[in-house]
Design a protein around this motif. Structure first.
Motif, PDB file in Angstrom:
ATOM      1  N   ASP A 139      55.991 -68.310  31.718  1.00  0.00           N
ATOM      2  CA  ASP A 139      55.453 -69.680  31.581  1.00  0.00           C
ATOM      3  C   ASP A 139      56.504 -70.713  31.952  1.00  0.00           C
ATOM      4  OD1 ASP A 139      53.072 -68.540  30.720  1.00  0.00           O
ATOM      5  OD2 ASP A 139      53.432 -68.962  28.590  1.00  0.00           O
ATOM      6  N   ASN A 140      57.740 -70.502  31.517  1.00  0.00           N
ATOM      7  CA  ASN A 140      58.821 -71.427  31.855  1.00  0.00           C
ATOM      8  C   ASN A 140      59.095 -71.431  33.353  1.00  0.00           C
ATOM      9  OD1 ASN A 140      59.467 -72.538  29.315  1.00  0.00           O
ATOM     10  ND2 ASN A 140      60.659 -70.732  28.777  1.00  0.00           N
ATOM     11  N   LEU A 141      59.140 -70.269  33.960  1.00  0.00           N
ATOM     12  CA  LEU A 141      59.395 -70.198  35.407  1.00  0.00           C
ATOM     13  C   LEU A 141      58.279 -70.870  36.205  1.00  0.00           C
ATOM     14  CD1 LEU A 141      60.841 -66.594  35.680  1.00  0.00           C
ATOM     15  CD2 LEU A 141      62.038 -68.713  36.304  1.00  0.00           C
ATOM     16  N   LYS A 142      57.046 -70.709  35.771  1.00  0.00           N
ATOM     17  CA  LYS A 142      55.927 -71.358  36.459  1.00  0.00           C
ATOM     18  C   LYS A 142      56.002 -72.879  36.310  1.00  0.00           C
ATOM     19  CE  LYS A 142      52.615 -67.576  36.523  1.00  0.00           C
ATOM     20  NZ  LYS A 142      51.347 -67.063  35.991  1.00  0.00           N
ATOM     21  N   MET A 143      56.432 -73.338  35.155  1.00  0.00           N
ATOM     22  CA  MET A 143      56.560 -74.772  34.933  1.00  0.00           C
ATOM     23  C   MET A 143      57.715 -75.339  35.776  1.00  0.00           C
ATOM     24  SD  MET A 143      57.143 -76.825  31.328  1.00  0.00           S
ATOM     25  CE  MET A 143      58.480 -75.753  30.892  1.00  0.00           C
ATOM     26  N   ILE A 144      58.806 -74.613  35.838  1.00  0.00           N
ATOM     27  CA  ILE A 144      59.995 -75.053  36.572  1.00  0.00           C
ATOM     28  C   ILE A 144      59.760 -75.032  38.087  1.00  0.00           C
ATOM     29  CG2 ILE A 144      62.366 -74.404  37.162  1.00  0.00           C
ATOM     30  CD1 ILE A 144      62.585 -73.324  34.238  1.00  0.00           C
ATOM     31  N   LYS A 145      59.018 -74.037  38.549  1.00  0.00           N
ATOM     32  CA  LYS A 145      58.780 -73.816  39.986  1.00  0.00           C
ATOM     33  C   LYS A 145      60.117 -73.657  40.709  1.00  0.00           C
ATOM     34  CE  LYS A 145      54.348 -75.985  39.847  1.00  0.00           C
ATOM     35  NZ  LYS A 145      53.537 -77.110  40.105  1.00  0.00           N
ATOM     36  N   ASP A 146      60.385 -74.472  41.700  1.00  0.00           N
ATOM     37  CA  ASP A 146      61.620 -74.355  42.478  1.00  0.00           C
ATOM     38  C   ASP A 146      62.666 -75.385  42.084  1.00  0.00           C
ATOM     39  OD1 ASP A 146      60.709 -72.190  43.974  1.00  0.00           O
ATOM     40  OD2 ASP A 146      59.698 -73.496  45.411  1.00  0.00           O
ATOM     41  N   ASN A 147      62.526 -75.979  40.917  1.00  0.00           N
ATOM     42  CA  ASN A 147      63.480 -76.988  40.466  1.00  0.00           C
ATOM     43  C   ASN A 147      64.808 -76.293  40.133  1.00  0.00           C
ATOM     44  OD1 ASN A 147      65.005 -78.491  38.378  1.00  0.00           O
ATOM     45  ND2 ASN A 147      63.366 -79.995  38.654  1.00  0.00           N
ATOM     46  N   GLY A 148      65.801 -76.527  40.965  1.00  0.00           N
ATOM     47  CA  GLY A 148      67.095 -75.876  40.806  1.00  0.00           C
ATOM     48  C   GLY A 148      67.739 -76.124  39.454  1.00  0.00           C
ATOM     49  N   TYR A 149      67.656 -77.360  38.980  1.00  0.00           N
ATOM     50  CA  TYR A 149      68.253 -77.669  37.687  1.00  0.00           C
ATOM     51  C   TYR A 149      67.516 -76.912  36.574  1.00  0.00           C
ATOM     52  CZ  TYR A 149      70.183 -80.159  33.714  1.00  0.00           C
ATOM     53  OH  TYR A 149      70.801 -80.452  32.533  1.00  0.00           O
ATOM     54  N   GLY A 150      66.207 -76.850  36.663  1.00  0.00           N
ATOM     55  CA  GLY A 150      65.419 -76.122  35.662  1.00  0.00           C
ATOM     56  C   GLY A 150      65.769 -74.642  35.648  1.00  0.00           C
ATOM     57  N   ILE A 151      65.893 -74.059  36.818  1.00  0.00           N
ATOM     58  CA  ILE A 151      66.255 -72.636  36.909  1.00  0.00           C
ATOM     59  C   ILE A 151      67.658 -72.429  36.339  1.00  0.00           C
ATOM     60  CG2 ILE A 151      66.752 -70.747  38.520  1.00  0.00           C
ATOM     61  CD1 ILE A 151      64.407 -71.899  40.233  1.00  0.00           C
ATOM     62  N   TYR A 152      68.564 -73.342  36.667  1.00  0.00           N
ATOM     63  CA  TYR A 152      69.926 -73.270  36.144  1.00  0.00           C
ATOM     64  C   TYR A 152      69.908 -73.298  34.614  1.00  0.00           C
ATOM     65  CZ  TYR A 152      74.597 -74.908  34.860  1.00  0.00           C
ATOM     66  OH  TYR A 152      75.819 -75.063  34.262  1.00  0.00           O
ATOM     67  N   MET A 153      69.141 -74.201  34.036  1.00  0.00           N
ATOM     68  CA  MET A 153      69.080 -74.326  32.577  1.00  0.00           C
ATOM     69  C   MET A 153      68.446 -73.088  31.932  1.00  0.00           C
ATOM     70  SD  MET A 153      70.693 -77.011  31.869  1.00  0.00           S
ATOM     71  CE  MET A 153      70.348 -77.080  30.124  1.00  0.00           C
ATOM     72  N   LEU A 154      67.388 -72.562  32.540  1.00  0.00           N
ATOM     73  CA  LEU A 154      66.765 -71.348  32.004  1.00  0.00           C
ATOM     74  C   LEU A 154      67.729 -70.176  32.095  1.00  0.00           C
ATOM     75  CD1 LEU A 154      64.305 -69.946  30.753  1.00  0.00           C
ATOM     76  CD2 LEU A 154      63.442 -69.582  33.080  1.00  0.00           C
ATOM     77  N   ASP A 155      68.467 -70.086  33.201  1.00  0.00           N
ATOM     78  CA  ASP A 155      69.455 -69.018  33.356  1.00  0.00           C
ATOM     79  C   ASP A 155      70.505 -69.111  32.249  1.00  0.00           C
ATOM     80  OD1 ASP A 155      70.513 -66.782  35.073  1.00  0.00           O
ATOM     81  OD2 ASP A 155      72.237 -68.146  35.175  1.00  0.00           O
ATOM     82  N   LYS A 156      70.962 -70.316  31.962  1.00  0.00           N
ATOM     83  CA  LYS A 156      71.954 -70.512  30.892  1.00  0.00           C
ATOM     84  C   LYS A 156      71.367 -70.103  29.540  1.00  0.00           C
ATOM     85  CE  LYS A 156      75.525 -72.152  33.034  1.00  0.00           C
ATOM     86  NZ  LYS A 156      76.622 -71.230  33.262  1.00  0.00           N
TER      87      LYS A 156
END
Length: 174
Positions: A139-156
């Motif tokens: 659900d988080n990945l779908k919400m983030i889509k290709d937003n680099g900052y969002g992916i970075y934050m989820l990775d952290k």
């Protein structure tokens, strides 16, 4: 003492849990390769948890004077289309494991093996958590889509996960 059908099914589940561990280690390698060290760490914790699941079953068979029969582990996938694909594969895999645990529980019902049912209750509850965790990440990945900052934050966030030994092992005498 375990009956033959239940002992065989528990041994098959040990193999399934070890295959799951190997799968999650492969997913960790994929995440490292794609520059997601936090997601890789999340899968490395999953790897350890699946090994714990196998050891819980191993210990139980030994405690019930059964015979542990380890079989070769089949190959696992090593490539996915995307980070989202990896986590969707995780959810699909956890749903399959849930069905395996449910089938095991059903067998113990047929065989009137209440002790094994009691042990498997922990796995039933664990699978609810496993599926929920995978779905939340999807659900988080779908919400983030290709937003680099969002992916970075989820990775952290996923990288902050720590391994905790499964409760049944903490009280085990084996």
């Amino acid at each position: 003492m375990l009956n033959e059908r239940i002992e065989k099914a528990l041994n098959e589940q040990i193999n399934a849990e070890m295959w799951s561990a190997y799968l999650y280690l492969s997913m960790a390698a994929y995440c490292h390769k794609t520059g997601q060290p936090g997601m890789a760490k999340w899968f490395e914790v999953q790897f350890k948890e699946e090994q714990d699941h196998a050891k819980i079953l191993f210990n139980y068979i030994v405690q019930r004077n059964g015979v542990v029969s380890l079989k070769p582990i089949d190959a696992v996938p090593t490539e996915w289309k995307s980070t989202l694909d990896v986590f969707e594969s995780t959810l699909a895999h956890e749903q399959k494991v849930t069905s395996l645990i449910n089938n095991l529980f059903a067998l113990t019902t047929q065989e009137n093996d209440y002790a094994t049912q009691s042990m498997l209750k922990w796995f039933v509850d664990e699978q609810v958590e496993e599926e929920e965790n995978a779905q939340n990440i999807i659900d988080n990945l779908k919400m983030i889509k290709d937003n680099g900052y969002g992916i970075y934050m989820l990775d952290k966030e996923l990288g902050a996960r720590t391994y905790t030994e499964a409760a049944p092992l903490a009280i085990s005498t084996l």
